[in-house]
Each structure stands twice: as structure tokens, then as C-alpha cells.
Design an enzyme around this catalytic site. Structure first.
Site, PDB file in Angstrom:
ATOM      1  N   HIS A   1      -3.943  -1.296   1.810  1.00  0.00           N
ATOM      2  CA  HIS A   1      -2.870  -2.194   1.377  1.00  0.00           C
ATOM      3  C   HIS A   1      -1.542  -1.838   2.051  1.00  0.00           C
ATOM      4  CE1 HIS A   1      -0.546  -4.605  -1.630  1.00  0.00           C
ATOM      5  NE2 HIS A   1       0.371  -3.693  -1.356  1.00  0.00           N
ATOM      6  N   GLU A   2      -1.141  -0.586   1.952  1.00  0.00           N
ATOM      7  CA  GLU A   2       0.143  -0.187   2.520  1.00  0.00           C
ATOM      8  C   GLU A   2       0.155  -0.320   4.038  1.00  0.00           C
ATOM      9  OE1 GLU A   2       2.726   0.126   0.807  1.00  0.00           O
ATOM     10  OE2 GLU A   2       1.706   0.136  -1.133  1.00  0.00           O
TER      11      GLU A   2
ATOM     12  N   HIS B   1       1.322  -3.703   5.048  1.00  0.00           N
ATOM     13  CA  HIS B   1       2.779  -3.796   5.164  1.00  0.00           C
ATOM     14  C   HIS B   1       3.238  -3.253   6.511  1.00  0.00           C
ATOM     15  CE1 HIS B   1       3.754  -5.159   1.151  1.00  0.00           C
ATOM     16  NE2 HIS B   1       3.193  -4.122   0.560  1.00  0.00           N
TER      17      HIS B   1
ATOM     18  N   HIS C   1       2.670  -5.689   9.243  1.00  0.00           N
ATOM     19  CA  HIS C   1       3.661  -6.764   9.153  1.00  0.00           C
ATOM     20  C   HIS C   1       4.957  -6.317   9.831  1.00  0.00           C
ATOM     21  CE1 HIS C   1       5.447 -10.050   6.256  1.00  0.00           C
ATOM     22  NE2 HIS C   1       5.479 -10.399   7.525  1.00  0.00           N
TER      23      HIS C   1
END
Length: 681
Positions: free
Chosen positions: A471-472, A475, A478
Site C-alpha cells: 500500500h505505502e 503512494h 504516485h
């Protein structure tokens, strides 16, 4: 002999990596002072320009302003969350109100607002401002600057502006104090275990980590279980001793309510009161209305509609799950029992024991053969560790990121392990954000809180930690992939209720067969995770979703409740308010506590998610719909990755996020995939 302040000039290290080896505590305050002065002078020059306002003489210099302040602030605030100490904590309390005042000095400058408003009026009257027609990103830049300045109160009268400045200054101090108190109380409440027999059920690596944590605090011969940010704790699913599980849960839920210097209840009440009064000053019925006005949700009513649709079936599912657990346990299930017995039910129903998977989740393999591998397959990027580059802490590792053809993208920093100086949870920060206007590269950091193993032993991750890692890293991608002109749109600078979408999508690759087969290798035997275990794991994917959805929704609805109150409301009892809010939503099951109680709800009372914690489930509508798209179109392929990168990750905040989503998906998102995923159909 004094050395030059390293913040006063751009770094000469690869990709502009901050020169951490040269940065000393005494550099921060003078760099902040100089940064404040420099940017205010830059903005004053824009406001005083006698020429008619244009993009070239107003917005471009505004976007270029504040580079010194950005250099010092990005390093300082990363350090305050990842490697805090007494000096940093004290300086943060001093700097927070100054940062708020500095921001207000710019956002509330009437001359600057008049210039931006004139440019905005010009482009919407059909005449582009500037020397040439504006490209779409620049037109969007005009719209966003005007919207943000207006929402910040730039159009208010001077009396109202002064009241607004006071509110902002107070809030900056209070939220900083909340985070400081929470970190201190979490450290104080860490559970000390005297006898290793009390840790029955934990792996030898977990016991080793607990012994190491105790030794670091001078508690030789004992074991220390540090608290994580959410209410629950990973060890609750493994510890056999019920009384030890209860101690951990009660310690977790005691944060902020014990009185003394670390109590956060008064801060919760004061923060919500000021936010409500500030919202009224700005013309909004509540802080929630103020926040959602500049989001994809647009109003609290739309948020309530989604949360209200999900809460009743989630609560029903949780009660059904609870009955199953109680049938197995033979007694009433308390909050500290849920994880332990849910793993037993999972094993009985699906023959899946997530704790037994840990030998397959060795951290280095997860990183290189899982997370990096999936990114390389999807996007053609490579990650090369740079041992010659120094991070802000000895445990931080630095990786250079390049495209398939060797083109440089930026640096990825990884700070994996927990420590007393690091706040709880997991997150991504940008140390340098890409911008064509400034010629800036990209440097991002992922922080996790993995218990450190004893020297010479491997780091074995839990199933949930692997999911959090993916998940991290979403980020981080992105932040790395955004290619924009203006700093305002760099990386993850998107609407708060959109920012979780790319990271949630990246979670899907954890269980993608090709990826899982590549990294899920037993650290001792070298055997791959058996395919039948993978199949069972996927078959159980909706298991315990009643609990998971309920404890998340409870926190999201609690956040909305606190920020729905108006300026005339009087709240004096934090516990009573929380109890009533959860009861009204039907989520007051004692066995399913809210993921974050008010007194340790860092997302909303010290982070950036005030009235926006709903963002995770809001973004998950897009995420689940996107997972369906990847599945329907062949999954882990470069063509799919390039489309997602080009049309979503790569645009950063340079266009409306829902427009970007339609460009990627070909339509708006639908909710059915989310309902199916969470067992709420």
C-alpha cells in the site's frame, strides 16, 4: 569553525537528496527564519507589480517562491515524524504557529488575491490571461489557485481575517501538541512482560524483537510490546494468554485518557471547537462542510450517504462473525479476543493460518522480489540500492529509480523499522517533489513500523504488514511517476479523498499469482508457498470483512461526527460524545472497537485527515473498480501498467482526479466491486 547551513542552497547530491550527513540541529531554526523572509519578499514583489496580472508575472513567480522554506520544512517534518527527539519536538511547537502565520500572510494577501481573481475572471470570460493561450494544465493551475485562496479566506474583510489568523495559529499549536502527547503516551504505555512464558504463541522472532525493544530501554531480561497506532495489535492474533491480550488492548485504548501531561481529551475538544468556529467564519455550517467543499465528495451529505449505506450490513456481518467466534471460544468474545479466535475460525473454515505464512514473508524478498518486481513488470522501472547515499537515520536505505531505458526518475528511501522516536503507523513523504518549472527531481520516503529482529536473524513480516508495505509503495509510485509542470500539482498533491486510490490499487499485486510466487519463499527451506495455500488464502479473502469494515467505518463516522458540530454546540465529555456517535451509527459493538478512538485518532487530530478519514473507503470504490479493470485486461502487463501510469499516476494533481479516472477507465467508477469485495452485496 562553523559550517555553512546546508539548507541555504540546493543540494548537489544525486537527485537533490538532502545532505543529511551535513545537517545539524542548529541549522533548522535559521533556515526556517531565512525561508520565511525570502518567500514573503518574493510574494510581496508579485503583489506590488504595477503591470496587469498575468500567469507569467503572477502565478509562475508564485509557484517558484518558497524553495528554501520547502527544503528545510520537508526535511524537518519528515524528521519530526520518523526520528523525533526533545530538540525537534520543542522546535516543532515553536515553528508550527509561525508556519501557520506565514501561510496566512500569503493566502490572505488582498493584493495577491486580487491579481489571481483577475486572471481567473479573464480565462473564464473567454480571454486567456498571458501572452499566449493557456494549455490545460495552466488553466487548471489558475482555477486551483483561485479556489484555494478563496477557501482559505482571502475574500474576507480584515477583521475576519485577523480572527482567521488567530484560529489557524491556535490549531497549529494544538494539533502539534496532540501528536507529541500521543507519541509520549504510546511509549509510556508499552506493555512490559517479565516472563517469556507470557508470550506463548508468538514466534521466536517476535519474542526476539520484544527482548531487543526492552533492552533498548534498559529493561534487560524483560520483553517490551510497543503499541501500534490503531486500536488493535498484530500480536493479538497469536498470544495464547488471554490476560496478556487484555493488557495490550487496554493499554492501547488508554492512550490520552489517563490525566497528566499526556492526556489528549482537552485537545480534542478545543481542536473541534476551533475548527467549527473557523468554518462558520468562512461561511460553512461545519468543518466537514468546509473540507468536503474542496474534494471529490463535495459535501458531507454525499459522504454520509456512502457511509450510511455500508454501516448496517457491515455491522450485521460483524455480529454474525462474532457468533461464530463465540461458538468456537465457548465464552463471550471481548475486543482482545477477536483476532485470536478469528484466526482459529479462518483455519477451521478455510484451512488458512496467516501466522504460519510469516516464514514466507522475509522482508528483503518481499521488497525485491515482490514490491520492486511488480513495479518492474508493470512499469519497466528498476531499483538500485545506493549505499553511498546517506539517509536521515542509519536504518534508512536509499534506492535509485530508473525507467527501462535508463532514464532517471528519482530516489526511493525506505525506513522499515519501529523505534521510540518514530510515530506509529505507516506513511509516505516527499522530500523533493518533481516539477518542470523548477527543474526538480523526485525523492520520496516510505516509513513503516516493523519490529526489529535480533542481530543476525531475518525480518519476517506478517500478512498485514506485507499488505501495508504494498500500500505505502503505491503512494511512493504516485510520487515518483507524476510528471507535471507546476509544484502545486507534484506527486500526491491531489484531493485528500483521491490520494489513497493509487496506493490501494497497488495492494492487489501482493496476491497476484505471478508476484506472490516470486517473493513468497520460505526463508529456511527455499520452498515456495504452496499453491493450495494461496488458493485457500484467496478463497478466504472476504473472511472477517464484517469486523474490518465495521472498525474502519466506526472511525470514519466518528471523524465525521466530530466535524459535523456547529460553532454553537457544547461538547464537554469526549467519551460520551464518541459513545453516542457510534451508537447512532449502529457501530457500538464492544467486541468491535473503532479503529481509532478520539484520544489517539492521529489522522484527524494531528494529521491531514480531519473530516476526511472517509477517504479510504471513498477511494476504495475507485480501487475495486480498477482491480476489476486490470483483471479483465490481463493483469500484470506493461500495457496495463503504462496506461495506469500515463493516465492516472503520471498526471499528479494536474487535472481533476475524476476526469483522470474517466480517461483511464472509460467511465465513472461503480460501487458494486467494492460491495462484493467487502461481502456487503
Amino acid at each position: 569553525m562553523s559550517h555553512p547551513n546546508p539548507f541555504l542552497a540546493p543540494s548537489t547530491l544525486p537527485h537533490g537528496l538532502p545532505p543529511f550527513a551535513e545537517i545539524a540541529p542548529e541549522h533548522f531554526r535559521p533556515a526556517f527564519d531565512a525561508g520565511f523572509t525570502e518567500q514573503l519578499a518574493e510574494v510581496a514583489a508579485i503583489s506590488a507589480d504595477p503591470d496587469a496580472p498575468t500567469v507569467e508575472n503572477t502565478l509562475l513567480p508564485l509557484e517558484r517562491s518558497g524553495q528554501l522554506l520547502e527544503r528545510v520544512a520537508s526535511v524537518f517534518y519528515n524528521k519530526s515524524s520518523a526520528d523525533n527527539d526533545d530538540f525537534v519536538s520543542a522546535l516543532e511547537e515553536e515553528i508550527a504557529p509561525r508556519m501557520a502565520a506565514h501561510s496566512d500572510a500569503i493566502r490572505l494577501d488582498p493584493a495577491l488575491y486580487a491579481r489571481v481573481a483577475a486572471i481567473h475572471a479573464g480565462i473564464h470570460a473567454g480571454t486567456d490571461a498571458g501572452t499566449a493561450p493557456l494549455d490545460p494544465e495552466t488553466r487548471y493551475l489558475v482555477d486551483r489557485h483561485f479556489a484555494e485562496l478563496t477557501l482559505a479566506g482571502a475574500g474576507l474583510g480584515e477583521t475576519e481575517k485577523q480572527a482567521l489568523r488567530d484560529y489557524n495559529r491556535e490549531l497549529s499549536t494544538l494539533t502539534t501538541r496532540f501528536e507529541k502527547n500521543l507519541l509520549a503516551d504510546s511509549n509510556d504505555l508499552a506493555v512490559v512482560i517479565d516472563d517469556v512464558a507470557e508470550l506463548d504463541g508468538l514466534s521466536r522472532d517476535d519474542i526476539s524483537a520484544a527482548a531487543t525493544a526492552a533492552a533498548e530501554r534498559g529493561l534487560d531480561g524483560k520483553y517490551l510490546i510497543t503499541l501500534v497506532l490503531p486500536t488493535g495489535h498484530p500480536y493479538l492474533s497469536q498470544l495464547i494468554r488471554r490476560d496478556v491480550r487484555q493488557r495490550i488492548m487496554e493499554a492501547s485504548r488508554s492512550r490520552g485518557i489517563r490525566g497528566g501531561d499526556h492526556d489528549t481529551r482537552a485537545l480534542v475538544l478545543e481542536i473541534t471547537r476551533i475548527r467549527a468556529e473557523r468554518a462558520a467564519l468562512l461561511g460553512f455550517a461545519s468543518h466537514a462542510a468546509y473540507v468536503t467543499a474542496d474534494s471529490t465528495a463535495q459535501s458531507p451529505a454525499r459522504v454520509s450517504e456512502l457511509l450510511g449505506r455500508l454501516a448496517p450490513p457491515a455491522a450485521r456481518n460483524a455480529r454474525a462473525e462474532q457468533a461464530e467466534l463465540e461458538a468456537l471460544a465457548g465464552h463471550q468474545i471481548e475486543a482482545w479476543d477477536w483476532d485470536f479466535y478469528s484466526e482459529k475460525v479462518r483455519a477451521a473454515k478455510y484451512d488458512v493460518d496467516t501466522a504460519s505464512m510469516r516464514p514466507y514473508f522475509e522482508a528483503e524478498r518481499v521488497l525485491h522480489d515482490g514490491i520492486f518486481f511488480a513495479a518492474e513488470k508493470l512499469y519497466g522501472v528498476t531499483f538500485t540500492e545506493r549505499a553511498d547515499l546517506v539517509g536521515y537515520h542509519p536504518e534508512v536505505r536509499v534506492f535509485e529509480v530508473r525507467n527501462e531505458g535508463g532514464e532517471e526518475i528519482g530516489l526511493y528511501l525506505l525506513d522499515l523499522y519501529t523505534r521510540d522516536s518514530k510515530r506509529g503507523g505507516a506513511w509516505m513523504n516527499a522530500l523533493i517533489s518533481q516539477s518542470r518549472l523548477l527543474g526538480h527531481p523526485t525523492v520520496v520516503v516510505n516509513n513503516l513500523n516493523v519490529p526489529g529482529p535480533a542481530a543476525g536473524t531475518p525480518t519476517l513480516l506478517t500478512y498485514d504488514l506485507v499488505n501495508t508495505f504494498f500500500h505505502e509503495f503505491g503512494h511512493a509510485l504516485h510520487g515518483l511517476f507524476a510528471r507535471v509542470t507546476y509544484p502545486m500539482f507534484s506527486g500526491t498533491n491531489v484531493y485528500r479523498d483521491f490520494v489513497e486510490f493509487p496506493s490501494q490499487v497497488n495492494e492487489m499485486w501482493m496476491l497476484w499469482p505471478e508476484v506472490l510466487a516470486n517473493f513468497a519463499v520460505h526463508y529456511e527451506t527455499g520452498e515456495r508457498m504452496p499453491e493450495e495455500l494461496v488458493a485457500k488464502l484467496q478463497a478466504s479473502s472476504a473472511f472477517n470483512e464484517g469486523f474490518a469494515t465495521s472498525e474502519y467505518l466506526a472511525a470514519a463516522l466518528l471523524d465525521q461526527a466530530w466535524h459535523a458540530i456547529g460553532p454553537d454546540a457544547t461538547v464537554t465529555d469526549v467519551a460520551a460524545f464518541e459513545r453516542d456517535a457510534l451508537a447512532a451509527a449502529g457501530l457500538d459493538n464492544p467486541a468491535v472497537p473503532t479503529r481509532y478512538s478520539s484520544t489517539y485518532f492521529a489522522h484527524t487530530f494531528s494529521g491531514g485527515y480531519a473530516a476526511a478519514y472517509y477517504s479510504y473507503i471513498w477511494s476504495e470504490v475507485l480501487d475495486a473498480d480498477t482491480v476489476d479493470w486490470f483483471t479483465e485486461n490481463g493483469g500484470l502487463t506493461r500495457a496495463n501498467g503504462d496506461r495506469f501510469r500515463d493516465r492516472l499516476l503520471g498526471v499528479g494533481g494536474s487535472k481533476d482526479p475524476l476526469e483522470a479516472y474517466r480517461d483511464f477507465r472509460g467511465r465513472d467508477a461503480v460501487i458494486e466491486p467494492l460491495l462484493k469485495r467487502r461481502g456487503l452485496s
